[in-house]
Write a protein that holds these residues in place. Structure first.
Motif, PDB file in Angstrom:
ATOM      1  N   LEU A   1       0.819  -1.204   0.000  1.00 30.34           N
ATOM      2  CA  LEU A   1       0.000   0.000   0.000  1.00 30.34           C
ATOM      3  C   LEU A   1       0.859   1.262   0.000  1.00 30.34           C
ATOM      4  N   THR A   2       2.009   1.208   0.653  1.00 30.90           N
ATOM      5  CA  THR A   2       2.885   2.375   0.696  1.00 30.90           C
ATOM      6  C   THR A   2       3.408   2.745  -0.693  1.00 30.90           C
ATOM      7  N   GLN A   3       3.517   1.765  -1.571  1.00 24.13           N
ATOM      8  CA  GLN A   3       3.972   2.040  -2.937  1.00 24.13           C
ATOM      9  C   GLN A   3       2.921   2.823  -3.713  1.00 24.13           C
ATOM     10  N   LEU A   4       1.653   2.589  -3.411  1.00 20.52           N
ATOM     11  CA  LEU A   4       0.588   3.361  -4.063  1.00 20.52           C
ATOM     12  C   LEU A   4       0.644   4.814  -3.624  1.00 20.52           C
ATOM     13  N   LEU A   5       0.957   5.040  -2.340  1.00 17.80           N
ATOM     14  CA  LEU A   5       1.113   6.406  -1.829  1.00 17.80           C
ATOM     15  C   LEU A   5       2.318   7.076  -2.483  1.00 17.80           C
ATOM     16  N   ASP A   6       3.432   6.366  -2.519  1.00 15.02           N
ATOM     17  CA  ASP A   6       4.658   6.920  -3.123  1.00 15.02           C
ATOM     18  C   ASP A   6       4.445   7.310  -4.582  1.00 15.02           C
ATOM     19  N   ALA A   7       3.591   6.577  -5.278  1.00 14.52           N
ATOM     20  CA  ALA A   7       3.315   6.849  -6.691  1.00 14.52           C
ATOM     21  C   ALA A   7       2.245   7.927  -6.878  1.00 14.52           C
ATOM     22  N   GLY A   8       1.663   8.392  -5.777  1.00 10.03           N
ATOM     23  CA  GLY A   8       0.629   9.426  -5.874  1.00 10.03           C
ATOM     24  C   GLY A   8      -0.755   8.900  -6.189  1.00 10.03           C
ATOM     25  N   LEU A   9      -0.926   7.576  -6.145  1.00 10.55           N
ATOM     26  CA  LEU A   9      -2.234   6.987  -6.445  1.00 10.55           C
ATOM     27  C   LEU A   9      -3.179   7.054  -5.249  1.00 10.55           C
ATOM     28  N   THR A  10      -2.612   7.107  -4.051  1.00 11.25           N
ATOM     29  CA  THR A  10      -3.395   7.341  -2.845  1.00 11.25           C
ATOM     30  C   THR A  10      -2.761   8.512  -2.111  1.00 11.25           C
ATOM     31  N   LYS A  11      -3.541   9.096  -1.203  1.00 11.58           N
ATOM     32  CA  LYS A  11      -3.053  10.227  -0.413  1.00 11.58           C
ATOM     33  C   LYS A  11      -3.513  10.066   1.020  1.00 11.58           C
ATOM     34  N   ARG A  12      -2.750  10.638   1.915  1.00 10.96           N
ATOM     35  CA  ARG A  12      -3.094  10.636   3.338  1.00 10.96           C
ATOM     36  C   ARG A  12      -4.514  11.176   3.521  1.00 10.96           C
ATOM     37  N   GLY A  13      -5.290  10.474   4.335  1.00 10.10           N
ATOM     38  CA  GLY A  13      -6.633  10.922   4.657  1.00 10.10           C
ATOM     39  C   GLY A  13      -7.729  10.444   3.716  1.00 10.10           C
ATOM     40  N   MET A  14      -7.368   9.783   2.613  1.00  8.02           N
ATOM     41  CA  MET A  14      -8.399   9.259   1.708  1.00  8.02           C
ATOM     42  C   MET A  14      -9.244   8.232   2.454  1.00  8.02           C
ATOM     43  N   SER A  15     -10.547   8.283   2.226  1.00  9.65           N
ATOM     44  CA  SER A  15     -11.467   7.334   2.861  1.00  9.65           C
ATOM     45  C   SER A  15     -11.278   5.936   2.296  1.00  9.65           C
ATOM     46  N   VAL A  16     -11.426   4.963   3.185  1.00  6.52           N
ATOM     47  CA  VAL A  16     -11.271   3.560   2.824  1.00  6.52           C
ATOM     48  C   VAL A  16     -12.480   2.803   3.346  1.00  6.52           C
ATOM     49  N   ARG A  17     -12.979   1.867   2.553  1.00  7.62           N
ATOM     50  CA  ARG A  17     -14.026   0.966   3.035  1.00  7.62           C
ATOM     51  C   ARG A  17     -13.672  -0.460   2.637  1.00  7.62           C
ATOM     52  N   VAL A  18     -14.118  -1.389   3.484  1.00  8.81           N
ATOM     53  CA  VAL A  18     -13.849  -2.805   3.257  1.00  8.81           C
ATOM     54  C   VAL A  18     -15.174  -3.523   3.080  1.00  8.81           C
ATOM     55  N   LYS A  19     -15.297  -4.235   1.971  1.00  9.99           N
ATOM     56  CA  LYS A  19     -16.504  -5.010   1.694  1.00  9.99           C
ATOM     57  C   LYS A  19     -16.559  -6.219   2.629  1.00  9.99           C
ATOM     58  N   LEU A  20     -17.723  -6.484   3.142  1.00  7.60           N
ATOM     59  CA  LEU A  20     -17.921  -7.633   4.016  1.00  7.60           C
ATOM     60  C   LEU A  20     -18.357  -8.844   3.203  1.00  7.60           C
ATOM     61  N   LYS A  21     -17.930 -10.008   3.632  1.00  2.00           N
ATOM     62  CA  LYS A  21     -18.412 -11.245   3.011  1.00  2.00           C
ATOM     63  C   LYS A  21     -19.915 -11.362   3.274  1.00  2.00           C
ATOM     64  N   ARG A  22     -20.597 -12.050   2.389  1.00  5.01           N
ATOM     65  CA  ARG A  22     -22.063 -12.125   2.390  1.00  5.01           C
ATOM     66  C   ARG A  22     -22.658 -12.465   3.766  1.00  5.01           C
ATOM     67  N   ASP A  23     -22.181 -13.520   4.414  1.00  9.72           N
ATOM     68  CA  ASP A  23     -22.748 -13.936   5.705  1.00  9.72           C
ATOM     69  C   ASP A  23     -22.569 -12.874   6.780  1.00  9.72           C
ATOM     70  N   LEU A  24     -21.390 -12.276   6.827  1.00 12.06           N
ATOM     71  CA  LEU A  24     -21.123 -11.239   7.815  1.00 12.06           C
ATOM     72  C   LEU A  24     -21.939  -9.980   7.521  1.00 12.06           C
ATOM     73  N   ALA A  25     -22.054  -9.646   6.251  1.00 15.81           N
ATOM     74  CA  ALA A  25     -22.849  -8.475   5.862  1.00 15.81           C
ATOM     75  C   ALA A  25     -24.309  -8.664   6.279  1.00 15.81           C
ATOM     76  N   LYS A  26     -24.818  -9.850   6.074  1.00 16.86           N
ATOM     77  CA  LYS A  26     -26.204 -10.152   6.455  1.00 16.86           C
ATOM     78  C   LYS A  26     -26.370 -10.050   7.975  1.00 16.86           C
ATOM     79  N   LYS A  27     -25.417 -10.595   8.697  1.00 20.75           N
ATOM     80  CA  LYS A  27     -25.453 -10.585  10.161  1.00 20.75           C
ATOM     81  C   LYS A  27     -25.403  -9.152  10.703  1.00 20.75           C
ATOM     82  N   LEU A  28     -24.536  -8.308  10.106  1.00 19.32           N
ATOM     83  CA  LEU A  28     -24.369  -6.931  10.575  1.00 19.32           C
ATOM     84  C   LEU A  28     -25.359  -5.946   9.952  1.00 19.32           C
ATOM     85  N   GLY A  29     -26.045  -6.388   8.900  1.00 11.25           N
ATOM     86  CA  GLY A  29     -27.014  -5.517   8.241  1.00 11.25           C
ATOM     87  C   GLY A  29     -26.394  -4.393   7.427  1.00 11.25           C
ATOM     88  N   ARG A  30     -25.202  -4.616   6.927  1.00 11.67           N
ATOM     89  CA  ARG A  30     -24.537  -3.643   6.061  1.00 11.67           C
ATOM     90  C   ARG A  30     -23.502  -4.348   5.194  1.00 11.67           C
TER      91      ARG A  30
END
Length: 114
Positions: A20-49
């Motif tokens: 991931l640090t290489q993406l920052l070094d290349a300017g593809l990401t920047k400090r403070g950019m929002s990140v989200r992680v997709k949940l697997k189907r069963d966990l998403a159903k359990k958590l409701g998101r």
């Protein structure tokens, strides 16, 4: 012979583990950019998101979750989902107002290394 060397070099880059640090070094990401992680189907159903939000790119280019710093995406998605999964497919970065999967940014990074 030169063509073979070039193809061999491209194969090495395609299989090269990107941090991931290489993406920052290349300017593809920047400090403070929002990140989200997709949940697997069963966990998403359990958590409701579908996603875990409220993560962001750190000043060093990593993602911090529960006080732990991740320079590779798959360990992060494994921690969140409770089992292994391809972090390059499950993590998205908000870039220019749109959610972009990490695998797309990695592909861009790899093309710049040819």
């Amino acid at each position: 012979m030169e063509f073979e060397k070039h193809n061999e070099s491209k194969k090495k880059i395609a299989n090269f583990h990107v941090k991931l640090t290489q993406l920052l070094d290349a300017g593809l990401t920047k400090r403070g950019m929002s990140v989200r992680v997709k949940l697997k189907r069963d966990l998403a159903k359990k958590l409701g998101r579908e996603y875990i939000n409220s993560l962001e790119i750190s000043s060093t280019g990593t993602i911090v979750c529960d006080g732990q710093e991740f320079d590779k995406p798959s360990p992060l998605t494994g921690k969140i989902n409770g089992s292994s999964c391809n972090g390059w497919e499950y993590i998205e970065i908000k870039k220019d107002g749109c959610w972009v999967r990490l695998e797309e940014l990695r592909a861009i990074w790899r093309t710049t290394k040819n």
